[in-house]
Design a protein around this motif. Sequence first.
Motif: not given
Lengths: 171, 264
Positions: B167-171, B173-185
């Motif tokens: 779960v921490m890993g998925v979180f 990945g979400y932080l980097v992918g969505v919050v930082l890089i900007g992949v669509d949420d």
Amino acid sequence: MGRTTLDLWVGVFVAAGLAALLVLAFKVGNMRSVNLSDAYTVTADFDNIGGLKPRAAVKSAGVVVGRVSEIAFDDKTYEARVTLSLDKRYTFPKDTIAAILTSGLLGEQYIGLDAGGSDKKLANGDKIQITQSAVVLENLISNFLYSKAAGGSDKSPAPAAGAPATQGTQQ
Amino acid sequence: MMRIGVNFFSAIGRRVIEGVWRLGYVTRFLMLTLLRSCTSLTRPGLVIREIYSSGVLSLIIIAVSGLFVGMVLGFQGYETLKTYGSEQSLGVLVALSLVRELGPVVAALLFASRAGSAITAEIGLMKTTEQLKALEMMAIDPIARIVAPRFWGGVISMPLLAAIFSVMGVFGGYLVGVVLIGVDDGAFWSQMQAAVDVRHDVVNGFIKSCVFGFAVTTIALFEGYDAPPTAEGVSRATTRTVVTSSLTILALDFVLTAFMFKGV
């Protein structure tokens, strides 16, 4: 034995672990859409299923309405018998067409259901009569080359001899 | 020349006999532990104490490592997927790698070095200072009182730690992918949910982590119990725990993966 702070920490740890499992099941996975208990099964016979796999999606109008539960070979008719489990919430007319389609150029294959106009509905254990097989790219290309060669240089038999026999998939 | 050859073969023979002897001993040890687990059932306080020392105390390292593994997966996955124009699948990549493989395996490796080595050192030291013998003198079975609670503590902690890691890993990945890089949420989560199957991926990962917990705890307990009662013996036993459990985890992972994901 009284309660200790140790118990509290272990309680927090176990709760966090169970919560993590629930997150994996509901937020990361798709527990909500899996309702195999609320499903009815229908079968469909195809000449050629291409690369269809068990657990592939069954879609109608692009919406997932079920899953492929089983794929078997029928040695009486030499056709593939595909068993579909469909969500109980959706009903389809008896003359629904089942086609094997591909999502995108290289995507995975799924079954598309095109509803017909009949008043009778498909029930558990019914068979979908009208099916459309998967498009096999090799056959498509060989058909194309064959017709191109036949049309281009007036009926030279040479490429026809080299081309593999085209079976099944001409629509 | 002749002597060297004979010595070489007798050394191989000694190692093989030693290995088989230890294998039989560890099996008997495991059976004995399972048979004498009744004390752990009647006195759950003992098991709770061990869940604390092997589970709760490993929580920080597991959570932080999970977060960083997920964040790295987010970066690397994005770099690769970008080439094919399918950045939307980042969630699928991160979640599947974590739930199927990285969660159970990396959590088990960390568990072996954090909790397994502690168990071995503790029991080895108890043996060295003759505390186990003292218990026997007082007619307390050391396997029932010392070994079995640690066994169940480890077996219960490991799957929970692996789930927290994933779960921490998925979180991450979400932080980097969505919050930082900007992949669509929306695409990140919906593609992930479409691709991750509960029975096929989450449950299989859970089974893996249970098997790893069982193996690591057994190895750690056995190495401690079998350690020569010297300072050097305990230190070598601790090293052996980490090395043997890591190799066992990787080998078991291969076998389990071959059984679970044989290309359906």
